[in-house]
Design an enzyme around this catalytic site. Structure first.
Site, PDB file in Angstrom:
ATOM      1  N   ASN A   9      39.076  30.406  39.692  1.00 25.82           N
ATOM      2  CA  ASN A   9      39.001  31.997  39.472  1.00 25.82           C
ATOM      3  C   ASN A   9      37.820  31.965  38.279  1.00 25.82           C
ATOM      4  O   ASN A   9      38.252  32.007  37.258  1.00 25.82           O
ATOM      5  CB  ASN A   9      40.290  32.632  39.238  1.00 25.82           C
ATOM      6  CG  ASN A   9      40.044  33.946  38.773  1.00 25.82           C
ATOM      7  OD1 ASN A   9      38.947  34.575  39.166  1.00 25.82           O
ATOM      8  ND2 ASN A   9      40.883  34.557  38.077  1.00 25.82           N
ATOM      9  N   LYS A  11      36.382  34.481  37.443  1.00 25.36           N
ATOM     10  CA  LYS A  11      36.456  35.884  36.919  1.00 25.36           C
ATOM     11  C   LYS A  11      34.981  36.630  36.680  1.00 25.36           C
ATOM     12  O   LYS A  11      33.924  36.131  37.520  1.00 25.36           O
ATOM     13  CB  LYS A  11      37.034  35.841  35.436  1.00 25.36           C
ATOM     14  CG  LYS A  11      38.330  35.184  35.606  1.00 25.36           C
ATOM     15  CD  LYS A  11      39.321  35.433  34.334  1.00 25.36           C
ATOM     16  CE  LYS A  11      40.607  34.404  34.369  1.00 25.36           C
ATOM     17  NZ  LYS A  11      41.494  35.093  33.552  1.00 25.36           N
ATOM     18  N   HIS A  95      45.785  39.998  40.971  1.00 25.56           N
ATOM     19  CA  HIS A  95      45.737  39.293  39.753  1.00 25.56           C
ATOM     20  C   HIS A  95      46.130  40.249  38.731  1.00 25.56           C
ATOM     21  O   HIS A  95      45.978  41.336  38.652  1.00 25.56           O
ATOM     22  CB  HIS A  95      44.282  38.795  39.364  1.00 25.56           C
ATOM     23  CG  HIS A  95      44.100  37.809  38.444  1.00 25.56           C
ATOM     24  ND1 HIS A  95      44.194  38.399  37.066  1.00 25.56           N
ATOM     25  CD2 HIS A  95      44.244  36.408  38.208  1.00 25.56           C
ATOM     26  CE1 HIS A  95      44.041  37.113  36.148  1.00 25.56           C
ATOM     27  NE2 HIS A  95      43.920  36.122  36.962  1.00 25.56           N
ATOM     28  N   GLU A  97      45.113  40.662  35.874  1.00 26.10           N
ATOM     29  CA  GLU A  97      43.950  41.560  35.207  1.00 26.10           C
ATOM     30  C   GLU A  97      43.854  42.763  36.021  1.00 26.10           C
ATOM     31  O   GLU A  97      43.552  43.845  35.341  1.00 26.10           O
ATOM     32  CB  GLU A  97      42.590  40.705  34.832  1.00 26.10           C
ATOM     33  CG  GLU A  97      43.155  39.851  33.776  1.00 26.10           C
ATOM     34  CD  GLU A  97      42.251  38.531  33.945  1.00 26.10           C
ATOM     35  OE1 GLU A  97      41.377  38.292  34.528  1.00 26.10           O
ATOM     36  OE2 GLU A  97      42.557  37.377  33.171  1.00 26.10           O
ATOM     37  N   GLU A 167      51.698  33.159  38.380  1.00 26.11           N
ATOM     38  CA  GLU A 167      51.192  33.213  36.849  1.00 26.11           C
ATOM     39  C   GLU A 167      51.666  34.130  35.850  1.00 26.11           C
ATOM     40  O   GLU A 167      51.451  35.351  35.880  1.00 26.11           O
ATOM     41  CB  GLU A 167      49.518  34.048  37.482  1.00 26.11           C
ATOM     42  CG  GLU A 167      48.886  33.106  38.357  1.00 26.11           C
ATOM     43  CD  GLU A 167      47.323  33.538  38.207  1.00 26.11           C
ATOM     44  OE1 GLU A 167      46.441  32.272  38.094  1.00 26.11           O
ATOM     45  OE2 GLU A 167      46.588  34.437  37.878  1.00 26.11           O
ATOM     46  N   GLY A 173      44.949  32.540  30.087  1.00 28.46           N
ATOM     47  CA  GLY A 173      43.854  32.738  29.186  1.00 28.46           C
ATOM     48  C   GLY A 173      44.188  32.460  27.816  1.00 28.46           C
ATOM     49  O   GLY A 173      43.515  32.899  26.841  1.00 28.46           O
ATOM     50  N   SER A 210      46.624  28.840  31.915  1.00 26.96           N
ATOM     51  CA  SER A 210      46.186  27.876  30.918  1.00 26.96           C
ATOM     52  C   SER A 210      46.298  26.516  31.560  1.00 26.96           C
ATOM     53  O   SER A 210      46.776  25.490  31.019  1.00 26.96           O
ATOM     54  CB  SER A 210      46.892  28.120  29.645  1.00 26.96           C
ATOM     55  OG  SER A 210      46.475  29.310  29.062  1.00 26.96           O
TER      56      SER A 210
HETATM   57  C1  PEP Z   1      43.718  33.146  36.071  1.00 23.44           C
HETATM   58  O1  PEP Z   1      42.869  34.102  35.497  1.00 23.44           O
HETATM   59  O2  PEP Z   1      44.252  33.362  37.166  1.00 23.44           O
HETATM   60  C2  PEP Z   1      44.158  32.111  35.021  1.00 23.44           C
HETATM   61  C3  PEP Z   1      45.110  31.253  35.404  1.00 23.44           C
HETATM   62  O3  PEP Z   1      43.414  31.963  34.021  1.00 23.44           O
HETATM   63  P1  PEP Z   1      43.481  30.704  32.864  1.00 23.44           P
HETATM   64  O4  PEP Z   1      43.511  29.449  33.621  1.00 23.44           O
HETATM   65  O5  PEP Z   1      42.211  31.006  31.795  1.00 23.44           O
HETATM   66  O6  PEP Z   1      44.803  30.838  31.964  1.00 23.44           O
END
Ligand code: PEP
Length: 256
Positions: A9, A11, A95, A97, A167, A173, A210
């Site tokens: 992803n 972003k 997601h 966000e 998630e 993040g 992460s």
């Molecule tokens: C994401 O935004 O879907 C995600 C898992 O981000 P990160 O791997 O940076 O935590």
């Protein structure tokens, strides 16, 4: 067999040039990894160019969001038909966000899921709890509610046509990854929540939050973890390839 999937992803990062350069760096190593599936979810304006760069490879193109509407006067919206036109196979919906920054609720996410399926895209449905929710012991209640919104609008069978990404919001993040056991517990809950044994056994459930090269293998080794949705680490070619190699190394899971 559930074949593992690793999706990046990206972003709202990068430029046209950096997106093309990233694909160029990813393709040779990823084309040697045949035992799992891979995808990159690029920003809308770069979908066509990234799709062009991926052409002829086994790496699929994905988008990061889709409108809940079919077409018409929805300024700024991008429809499922448009994504399909650009060659997308996957689209991320719900997601965290999108939920927290853009105020998308469960019902909007369910409408987006329906639009994705209508246009033969595979939705990657993100679910997960905040830190406060985990600490109050309502993780399963929250994840169950997010899944139920899609089941109620689209039906149980529709869930198996998509991919779920667990998630935990506190892991996205932040550098704070769920332990393999924490991820496994929620993945197992999700599979159990589906109820129907055959559907549950075929459902792909990714972990996101992460994931890095140094923790991917342990996460992907868990029985109900079918790969990952990768944010920050998917922007670094070597790191993403190492995560994809970890999925390749992990055993395929026999459907129960
Ligand atoms: C994401 O935004 O879907 C995600 C898992 O981000 P990160 O791997 O940076 O935590």
């Amino acid at each position: 067999m559930r074949v593992k999937l690793v999706a990046g992803n990206w972003k709202m990062n990068g430029t046209l040039a950096s997106s093309q350069a990233l694909v160029k760096a990813l393709l040779p190593p990823l084309s040697a990894l045949k035992r799992a599936h891979y995808a990159v979810c690029a920003p809308f304006p770069y979908l066509a160019a990234v799709g062009q760069a991926l052409r002829g490879s086994d790496v699929a193109l994905g988008a990061q969001d889709v409108s809940q509407f079919e077409d018409g006067a929805y300024t700024g919206g991008v429809s499922g038909a448009m994504l399909a036109d650009c060659g997308c196979r996957y689209v991320i919906v719900g997601h965290s966000e999108r939920r927290s920054v853009f105020g998308e609720g469960d019902e909007t996410v369910a409408l987006k899921y329906a639009q994705a399926l209508k246009h033969r895209l595979t939705p990657i449905l993100c679910v997960g709890e905040t830190l406060a929710e985990r600490e109050s012991g309502v993780t399963e209640e929250v994840v169950g509610r997010q899944l139920n919104a899609v089941i109620q609008r689209c039906g149980l069978a529709a869930l198996a046509q998509g991919v779920i990404a667990y998630e935990p919001v506190w892991a996205i993040g932040t550098g704070r990854t769920a332990t393999p056991q924490q991820a496994q517990a929620v993945h197992s809950f999700i599979r159990g929540h589906v109820g129907d044994r055959r559907l549950a056994g075929s459902l792909l459930i990714l972990y996101g939050g992460s994931v890095k090269a140094n923790n991917a293998a342990q996460l992907f080794a868990m029985a109900d973890v079918d790969g990952g949705l990768i944010g920050g680490a998917s922007l670094v070619a070597d790191e993403f390839v190492a995560i994809c190699s970890a999925a390749q190394g992990a055993k395929e899971t026999v459907k129960t």
